[in-house]
Enzyme design. Sequence first.
Site, PDB file in Angstrom:
ATOM      1  CD  GLU A 195      -4.836   3.960  -1.997  1.00 51.34           C
ATOM      2  OE1 GLU A 195      -5.713   4.706  -1.574  1.00 51.34           O
ATOM      3  OE2 GLU A 195      -3.845   4.304  -2.282  1.00 51.34           O
ATOM      4  CE  LYS A 235      -1.782   7.445  -2.953  1.00 53.99           C
ATOM      5  NZ  LYS A 235      -2.175   6.439  -2.012  1.00 53.99           N
ATOM      6  CG  ASP A 284      -1.580   1.230   1.601  1.00 52.82           C
ATOM      7  OD1 ASP A 284      -1.658   2.128   0.649  1.00 52.82           O
ATOM      8  OD2 ASP A 284      -1.983   1.527   2.813  1.00 52.82           O
ATOM      9  CG  ASP A 332     -10.558   5.379   1.726  1.00 46.46           C
ATOM     10  OD1 ASP A 332     -10.186   6.041   2.585  1.00 46.46           O
ATOM     11  OD2 ASP A 332      -9.634   4.782   1.137  1.00 46.46           O
TER      12      ASP A 332
END
Length: 642
Positions: free
Chosen positions: A212, A107, A14, A236
């Site tokens: 994810e 990211k 992850d 999420d």
Amino acid sequence: MESWEGGEPAIGIDLGTTYSCVAVWKHDRIEIITNDQGNRTTPSCVAFTDVERLIGDGAKNQIARNPANTVFSRFQLSLYDLILIICFSHAFIALLIWLSYGILDAKRLIGRRFSEVMVKEDIKLMPFRVIEGPSDMPKVVVTHKGHEQQFSIEEISSMVLAKMKEIAEAYIGGTVKNAVITVPAYFNDCQRQATKDAATIAGLNVVRMINEPTAAAIAYGVDNRFGGKKNVLIFDLGGGTFDVSILTIDGVGKFEVKAVAGDTHLGGEDFDNRIVNYCVEDFKKKWNKDLTGNERALGRLKVACEKAKRILSYDTQTSVELEVLLDGIDFSMKITRAKFEELNMSFFTKCIKQLESCLADANMKKGSVDEVILVGGSTRIQKIQRMLHEFFDGKELCKSINPDEAVAYGAAVMAAKLCGQTTKMIKELVLLDVTPLSLGKEIIGERMHVVIPRNTPIPTKKTMNFVTTADNQSSTDIMVYQGERTRSTDNFLLGSFEISGIPPAPKGVAVLEDCFEIDDNGILTVTSKVVSTGKTKSLTVTNLSGRLSKRQIKKMVKAAEKFKLEDQEFKRKAEACNALEDYIYDLKNKIKRNDIPPKDLKNVQHAIDDTEEWLSTGNVASVDEIERKKEILEFISRLAIF
Ligand code: AMP
């Protein structure tokens, strides 16, 4: 090396904005692998200093001293770190960090173009320098070992991935090549491909990239031993992004993503900002002074508001208190949970709207959802939980899976399955994912013509015919876009290519056949064919301008290997220095205890002084040299003792 059933080991990574996590299938279950510090997650943080490169905890621990040469996410900073940064006279940088929207990380930049308006806005707030590299790629500029160096975002991410690989290798006791890597569901093709490139640079073979939330669902599904068919909704909500996914998990391990929705700019940061604005107004009312012009005051306020927000997740009221906030005025303001909820109601409603749109896309009624799984720090907010509870007519929300580890857990399950190392149950796991955004091409009038609509199951292949729009048109540009807007330019341009050699014909006669194909990793290839001649031209995201070429990746792989060797050499040197210092310490104790005969004392003391001086000059050249110094010292002391 331990033998791995079914061949080489494969890990799940992850690669998170703030923290990364790695897991592997072992002893018939998933193991979350701890790093060298004993932590189950590792900061996605890379630092460059005068003497070494640091990744993970080591990098995070020195942010305060070296923010300009550390690539990190601001969520990694504690209040203590900020105070330290300010103490180290980087007050301005500290403010920039806290005033920014949590976009200080690799990211957020990966797969983006320097010219994108959002990227330009983001980098204004970054404590490290980001410049425009070749082909519109952003590059991070840092000072390393006294020299200015430039790194692509893929290289920075590859360093974090290489660290995760190393952590796994230390645990497994051998080389690890194969990995499943997760990406946010809303990543576009460029971002996915760039993540894959980063993994290649890190020496990893990406057996699959999965979303994810899908990985979190797999973790849930495996933990629940596939007890019958279930519709699962993953909610999420993190610091900067919101993802909602609906999956169907059947009793035999088939995970089918029905729909995904979300917002890449909605999360905890927005909630903090609403409290900040409320405080600014309160301050104005009480003191007739405007805080917005004072960056330092605003930065401090932001920290305090985030803290208050967290407290309001378990207390019904708290206060924001700051001494000498502006012009010698102390600030104190009570805030209740109800007020916090009122301030952020529009955001919470937005989340529910996305949820409804996801259900509609999945063609599902809310009553059909069996499990609502909460992932991400902001799902701790009580109002969010209550709204979800009410939306689902009193359903209990599932908080049983660890939100920090679930994604890596699911990725490791997938890795084990794809590399055939698991039990029958995992081997039977089937994952059917969807594409999160529509893909299409520009047609006349700057319009977006969708070829593959969002939420189409992948892999997929769709073909469409188009005709020429002018008499004797000999060529045409294929502009490939991703997004949901009607005007093509409002969407994300993935790339373009020209197809030429169309035989002369009146407008509307010559036919072009465009084929859009998405593979298991969500990566797109577009092929265009002149039907009458069979001539074809194609593009994959890999070949787009702004992406790394195969040659560039090869070069970066070499650079990464060089870096790795340098890191290893630095570590060996540090260990050799430590051993030498320990030996000196022991010798000094021997002198104190009168274990050295008086006749040799002068010699030994001289050797110690000499070595300490040599060490303090910092001119230590090599491990051999350090070991040689230690041998000399050992020799002199042995002579003295015997
Ligand atoms: P993540 O990206 O999942 O680590 O989530 C980070 C976000 O969660 C940040 O905006 C935090 O402020 C927020 N957060 C963490 N803990 C809490 C809490 N107890 N209550 C509200 N928000 C929280």
